[in-house]
Design an enzyme around this catalytic site. Structure first.
Site, PDB file in Angstrom:
ATOM      1  N   ARG A 168      39.519  14.097  14.519  1.00  0.00           N
ATOM      2  CA  ARG A 168      38.286  14.067  14.990  1.00  0.00           C
ATOM      3  C   ARG A 168      37.218  14.223  15.132  1.00  0.00           C
ATOM      4  NH1 ARG A 168      41.087  10.890  12.556  1.00  0.00           N
ATOM      5  NH2 ARG A 168      41.364   8.587  12.340  1.00  0.00           N
ATOM      6  N   SER A 242      38.583   2.432  14.916  1.00  0.00           N
ATOM      7  CA  SER A 242      38.863   3.037  16.197  1.00  0.00           C
ATOM      8  C   SER A 242      38.132   3.441  17.304  1.00  0.00           C
ATOM      9  CB  SER A 242      39.146   4.056  16.320  1.00  0.00           C
ATOM     10  OG  SER A 242      41.105   4.133  15.378  1.00  0.00           O
ATOM     11  N   GLU A 338      35.783   7.722  20.426  1.00  0.00           N
ATOM     12  CA  GLU A 338      35.532   8.284  18.472  1.00  0.00           C
ATOM     13  C   GLU A 338      34.023   7.656  18.168  1.00  0.00           C
ATOM     14  OE1 GLU A 338      38.455   7.246  15.836  1.00  0.00           O
ATOM     15  OE2 GLU A 338      36.492   7.199  14.563  1.00  0.00           O
TER      16      GLU A 338
HETATM   17  P1  FAD Z   1      27.493   7.367  10.597  1.00  0.00           P
HETATM   18  O1  FAD Z   1      28.521   6.097  11.354  1.00  0.00           O
HETATM   19  O2  FAD Z   1      26.560   6.696  10.002  1.00  0.00           O
HETATM   20  O3  FAD Z   1      27.117   8.739  11.616  1.00  0.00           O
HETATM   21  C1  FAD Z   1      27.927   9.263  12.374  1.00  0.00           C
HETATM   22  C2  FAD Z   1      28.053  10.911  13.036  1.00  0.00           C
HETATM   23  O4  FAD Z   1      27.573  11.626  11.478  1.00  0.00           O
HETATM   24  C3  FAD Z   1      26.294  10.369  13.994  1.00  0.00           C
HETATM   25  O5  FAD Z   1      26.644  11.126  14.756  1.00  0.00           O
HETATM   26  C4  FAD Z   1      25.453  10.623  12.627  1.00  0.00           C
HETATM   27  O6  FAD Z   1      24.428  11.011  13.435  1.00  0.00           O
HETATM   28  C5  FAD Z   1      26.241  12.329  12.106  1.00  0.00           C
HETATM   29  N1  FAD Z   1      25.657  12.070  10.504  1.00  0.00           N
HETATM   30  C6  FAD Z   1      25.699  11.555   9.388  1.00  0.00           C
HETATM   31  N2  FAD Z   1      25.896  11.199   8.683  1.00  0.00           N
HETATM   32  C7  FAD Z   1      25.024  12.932   8.483  1.00  0.00           C
HETATM   33  C8  FAD Z   1      24.301  13.745   8.004  1.00  0.00           C
HETATM   34  N3  FAD Z   1      24.195  13.891   6.448  1.00  0.00           N
HETATM   35  N4  FAD Z   1      24.113  14.758   8.431  1.00  0.00           N
HETATM   36  C9  FAD Z   1      24.090  14.938   9.435  1.00  0.00           C
HETATM   37  N5  FAD Z   1      24.741  14.377  10.645  1.00  0.00           N
HETATM   38  C10 FAD Z   1      25.242  12.809  10.071  1.00  0.00           C
HETATM   39  N6  FAD Z   1      37.371   7.061  10.996  1.00  0.00           N
HETATM   40  C11 FAD Z   1      38.235   7.903  10.656  1.00  0.00           C
HETATM   41  O7  FAD Z   1      37.807   8.636  10.298  1.00  0.00           O
HETATM   42  N7  FAD Z   1      39.528   7.251   9.571  1.00  0.00           N
HETATM   43  C12 FAD Z   1      39.599   5.891   9.386  1.00  0.00           C
HETATM   44  O8  FAD Z   1      40.724   5.845   9.119  1.00  0.00           O
HETATM   45  C13 FAD Z   1      38.752   5.226  10.320  1.00  0.00           C
HETATM   46  N8  FAD Z   1      37.938   3.837   9.540  1.00  0.00           N
HETATM   47  C14 FAD Z   1      37.752   3.268  10.237  1.00  0.00           C
HETATM   48  C15 FAD Z   1      37.231   1.856   9.460  1.00  0.00           C
HETATM   49  C16 FAD Z   1      37.375   0.886  10.016  1.00  0.00           C
HETATM   50  C17 FAD Z   1      36.806  -0.139   9.536  1.00  0.00           C
HETATM   51  C18 FAD Z   1      35.416   1.448  10.322  1.00  0.00           C
HETATM   52  C19 FAD Z   1      34.341   0.482  10.748  1.00  0.00           C
HETATM   53  C20 FAD Z   1      35.102   2.339  10.741  1.00  0.00           C
HETATM   54  C21 FAD Z   1      36.015   3.817  10.290  1.00  0.00           C
HETATM   55  N9  FAD Z   1      35.973   4.981   9.985  1.00  0.00           N
HETATM   56  C22 FAD Z   1      37.326   5.811  10.610  1.00  0.00           C
HETATM   57  C23 FAD Z   1      34.892   5.610  11.189  1.00  0.00           C
HETATM   58  C24 FAD Z   1      34.009   5.897  10.355  1.00  0.00           C
HETATM   59  O9  FAD Z   1      34.015   5.414   8.929  1.00  0.00           O
HETATM   60  C25 FAD Z   1      33.815   7.652   9.410  1.00  0.00           C
HETATM   61  O10 FAD Z   1      33.515   7.772  10.805  1.00  0.00           O
HETATM   62  C26 FAD Z   1      33.020   7.610   8.793  1.00  0.00           C
HETATM   63  O11 FAD Z   1      33.177   8.690   8.601  1.00  0.00           O
HETATM   64  C27 FAD Z   1      31.003   7.178   9.251  1.00  0.00           C
HETATM   65  O12 FAD Z   1      30.756   7.416   8.273  1.00  0.00           O
HETATM   66  P2  FAD Z   1      29.048   6.822   8.018  1.00  0.00           P
HETATM   67  O13 FAD Z   1      28.126   6.960   6.815  1.00  0.00           O
HETATM   68  O14 FAD Z   1      29.583   5.143   8.533  1.00  0.00           O
HETATM   69  O15 FAD Z   1      28.468   8.115   9.583  1.00  0.00           O
HETATM   70  N1  EPU Z   2      49.811   0.497  18.596  1.00  0.00           N
HETATM   71  C1  EPU Z   2      50.206  -0.823  19.561  1.00  0.00           C
HETATM   72  N2  EPU Z   2      49.456  -2.064  19.993  1.00  0.00           N
HETATM   73  C2  EPU Z   2      47.826  -1.711  18.671  1.00  0.00           C
HETATM   74  C3  EPU Z   2      47.469  -0.730  18.523  1.00  0.00           C
HETATM   75  C4  EPU Z   2      48.148   0.570  18.074  1.00  0.00           C
HETATM   76  O1  EPU Z   2      51.367  -0.869  20.111  1.00  0.00           O
HETATM   77  O2  EPU Z   2      47.543  -2.159  19.705  1.00  0.00           O
HETATM   78  C5  EPU Z   2      50.645   1.387  18.048  1.00  0.00           C
HETATM   79  C6  EPU Z   2      52.319   1.068  17.765  1.00  0.00           C
HETATM   80  O3  EPU Z   2      53.128   1.272  17.589  1.00  0.00           O
HETATM   81  C7  EPU Z   2      51.529   2.087  16.131  1.00  0.00           C
HETATM   82  C8  EPU Z   2      50.758   3.454  16.295  1.00  0.00           C
HETATM   83  O4  EPU Z   2      50.247   2.732  17.897  1.00  0.00           O
HETATM   84  O5  EPU Z   2      52.275   2.102  15.614  1.00  0.00           O
HETATM   85  C9  EPU Z   2      49.893   3.783  15.789  1.00  0.00           C
HETATM   86  O6  EPU Z   2      48.872   2.534  15.460  1.00  0.00           O
HETATM   87  P1  EPU Z   2      48.143   2.715  13.846  1.00  0.00           P
HETATM   88  O7  EPU Z   2      49.849   3.031  13.065  1.00  0.00           O
HETATM   89  O8  EPU Z   2      47.567   1.449  13.619  1.00  0.00           O
HETATM   90  O9  EPU Z   2      46.756   4.077  14.102  1.00  0.00           O
HETATM   91  P2  EPU Z   2      46.106   4.369  14.748  1.00  0.00           P
HETATM   92  O10 EPU Z   2      46.763   5.520  16.125  1.00  0.00           O
HETATM   93  O11 EPU Z   2      46.245   3.071  15.772  1.00  0.00           O
HETATM   94  C10 EPU Z   2      45.207   5.580  13.469  1.00  0.00           C
HETATM   95  C11 EPU Z   2      43.436   6.222  13.686  1.00  0.00           C
HETATM   96  C12 EPU Z   2      42.864   5.069  12.653  1.00  0.00           C
HETATM   97  C13 EPU Z   2      44.059   5.408  10.941  1.00  0.00           C
HETATM   98  C14 EPU Z   2      45.344   5.430  11.486  1.00  0.00           C
HETATM   99  C15 EPU Z   2      45.499   5.320   9.770  1.00  0.00           C
HETATM  100  C16 EPU Z   2      42.444   7.371  15.330  1.00  0.00           C
HETATM  101  C17 EPU Z   2      41.911   6.924  16.232  1.00  0.00           C
HETATM  102  N3  EPU Z   2      42.545   5.831  14.827  1.00  0.00           N
HETATM  103  O12 EPU Z   2      44.705   4.408  14.069  1.00  0.00           O
HETATM  104  O13 EPU Z   2      41.626   6.284  12.125  1.00  0.00           O
HETATM  105  O14 EPU Z   2      43.083   5.003  10.502  1.00  0.00           O
HETATM  106  O15 EPU Z   2      45.016   6.018  12.450  1.00  0.00           O
HETATM  107  O16 EPU Z   2      46.314   7.129  10.209  1.00  0.00           O
HETATM  108  O17 EPU Z   2      42.880   8.163  15.042  1.00  0.00           O
HETATM  109  C18 EPU Z   2      39.382   5.416  12.877  1.00  0.00           C
HETATM  110  O18 EPU Z   2      39.197   6.381  13.152  1.00  0.00           O
HETATM  111  O19 EPU Z   2      38.482   4.816  12.761  1.00  0.00           O
HETATM  112  C19 EPU Z   2      40.355   4.963  12.507  1.00  0.00           C
HETATM  113  C20 EPU Z   2      40.674   3.535  11.686  1.00  0.00           C
END
Ligand code: FAD
Ligand code: EPU
Length: 342
Positions: A168, A242, A338
């Site tokens: 991240r 997250s 994050e």
């Molecule tokens: P924004 O929110 O618009 O911007 C994020 C940051 O990047 C800001 O600081 C912005 O200024 C900067 N930025 C954006 N575009 C540019 C650009 N072109 N040039 C320079 N800076 C820029 N993230 C994960 O890693 N894994 C996940 O599994 C994951 N699951 C998610 C699930 C949900 C339901 C949600 C809501 C979010 C999740 N995220 C996850 C977080 C998010 O989706 C990612 O961080 C994604 O890359 C953000 O993209 P965005 O275009 O919306 O960025």
């Molecule tokens: N867990 C709990 N309680 C909860 C949630 C999670 O006990 O309420 C424990 C469970 O044991 C589970 C473990 O945490 O097995 C891991 O949970 P999960 O697999 O849901 O993944 P996470 O660590 O919560 C991370 C990323 C997600 C990504 C998933 C899948 C981060 C900060 N988050 O979540 O990314 O989608 O793994 O790879 O690394 C994001 O960055 O926004 C994001 C959603």
């Protein structure tokens, strides 16, 4: 041509559904739009502390009106720029939607990004925090990116090494924060995909789907199914995924913690380091399903803070601090946010 509007609501542009205003707002769709703005010194004039670059707004928490200039990036285009024996290099504009691009790759049989299906946001943001999920990070398929220096307008190429990707994390969150606008990203994808089922839940989902020899399309569908079951849909409940990172601690510390908390969820990173599941730590502190007003901790994923409707960014932030404090008091572990707080 660079144009901007004044006093624009950011409500439609952030997945936390924060109803804040931007003093100035510009849609950047062509390279001329941004180069004109830089040449005319509009970025400094309209934003004392630098502009805010906006992609899909899915990793942001707005806690106040933004008194400067918001640049919403909307350039489009996906192009296979070179094909080798085993790889294809695909150049994608920053304003493309991430998940639609992943589906494009899957449809073309190009492997490498299928585990990252259904992550919200745009392609231009994916390198910022090196998005990751289900055993894959964007760095695994990243080749290079083009970014515009917001001071000089120079277009600079960053290779994989230049980006300093970590969990991240990237150079764009540290040394170069706010200095560059990412304009395109080039990925190196496999013509003969190698399936990554390292993350156990994918195997289970594929078997529930009755699939024995999965292809990338099956993996993408399995990941979408898992995600839909676990994470709140921002269309329904405001959130930014997250809210905190999973913390990394030393092996010794983790072992001591495990003596007191035998059910501690942890993953070895090798090199004497251990990653802890922040969701577990937060849940143990009793926060899962907590709600005060419209600010809450999601009922099935404690790592996700949510806005049930009219929560203010400051209320979500206060809740985040309370969560951090209680996890620190109970486990001695500091949770780092994050989400980008503005
Ligand atoms: P924004 O929110 O618009 O911007 C994020 C940051 O990047 C800001 O600081 C912005 O200024 C900067 N930025 C954006 N575009 C540019 C650009 N072109 N040039 C320079 N800076 C820029 N993230 C994960 O890693 N894994 C996940 O599994 C994951 N699951 C998610 C699930 C949900 C339901 C949600 C809501 C979010 C999740 N995220 C996850 C977080 C998010 O989706 C990612 O961080 C994604 O890359 C953000 O993209 P965005 O275009 O919306 O960025
Ligand atoms: N867990 C709990 N309680 C909860 C949630 C999670 O006990 O309420 C424990 C469970 O044991 C589970 C473990 O945490 O097995 C891991 O949970 P999960 O697999 O849901 O993944 P996470 O660590 O919560 C991370 C990323 C997600 C990504 C998933 C899948 C981060 C900060 N988050 O979540 O990314 O989608 O793994 O790879 O690394 C994001 O960055 O926004 C994001 C959603």
């Amino acid at each position: 041509m660079f144009t901007f509007r004044e006093n624009v609501s950011l409500f439609p542009y952030n997945t936390f559904h924060m109803d804040v205003m931007a003093k100035y707002f510009s849609e950047i769709n062509t390279i001329e739009d941004i180069l004109d703005a830089i040449e005319a010194h509009q970025l400094e004039k309209l934003s004392e502390n630098g502009p805010l670059i906006l992609g899909g707004g899915s990793n942001l928490l707005f806690t106040r009106n933004f008194t400067g200039l918001v640049l919403r990036i909307g350039n489009k285009g996906i192009e296979a720029v070179a094909v080798g024996d085993e790889s294809v290099f695909v150049k994608v504009s920053a304003g493309e939607n991430w998940h639609e691009f992943v589906l494009w790759c899957v449809d073309h049989g190009y492997g490498g990004l299928e585990n990252l299906s259904l992550i919200p946001g745009n392609v231009g943001s994916c390198p910022i925090q090196n998005i990751g999920a289900y055993g894959v990070e964007v760095k695994d398929a990243f080749y290079s990116l083009e970014a515009i220096d917001l001071k000089t307008g120079e277009l600079k190429v960053f290779t994989l090494d230049d980006c300093h990707f970590g969990y991240r994390d990237s150079i764009f969150k540290t040394e170069l924060r706010g200095k560059y606008l990412i304009w395109s990203v080039t990925f190196k994808l496999r013509l003969n995909p190698v399936i990554n089922l390292e993350y156990g839940a994918i195997k289970q989902e594929l078997s529930a789907m009755g699939i024995q020899n999965p292809g990338i399309s099956d993996v993408s569908k399995a990941v979408c199914n898992i995600r839909k079951g676990k994470l709140p849909d921002p269309e329904v409940i405001g959130n930014s995924g997250s809210f905190f990172k999973n913390p990394t601690v030393g092996l010794k510390f983790a072992e001591t913690l495990k003596e007191t908390f035998p059910n501690l969820v942890s993953y070895s990173l090798g090199n004497q380091e251990v990653k802890l599941a922040a969701g577990w730590l937060i849940e143990q502190c009793g926060w899962k399903g907590f709600r005060e007003g419209d600010a809450g901790v999601h009922e099935s994923q404690a790592l996700v803070l949510v806005n049930y409707g009219n929560a203010k960014g400051s209320e979500i932030l206060t809740l985040a601090h309370r969560v951090q404090n209680s996890v620190y008091e109970r486990f001695g572990v500091k949770l780092e946010m994050e989400v980008n707080v503005v």
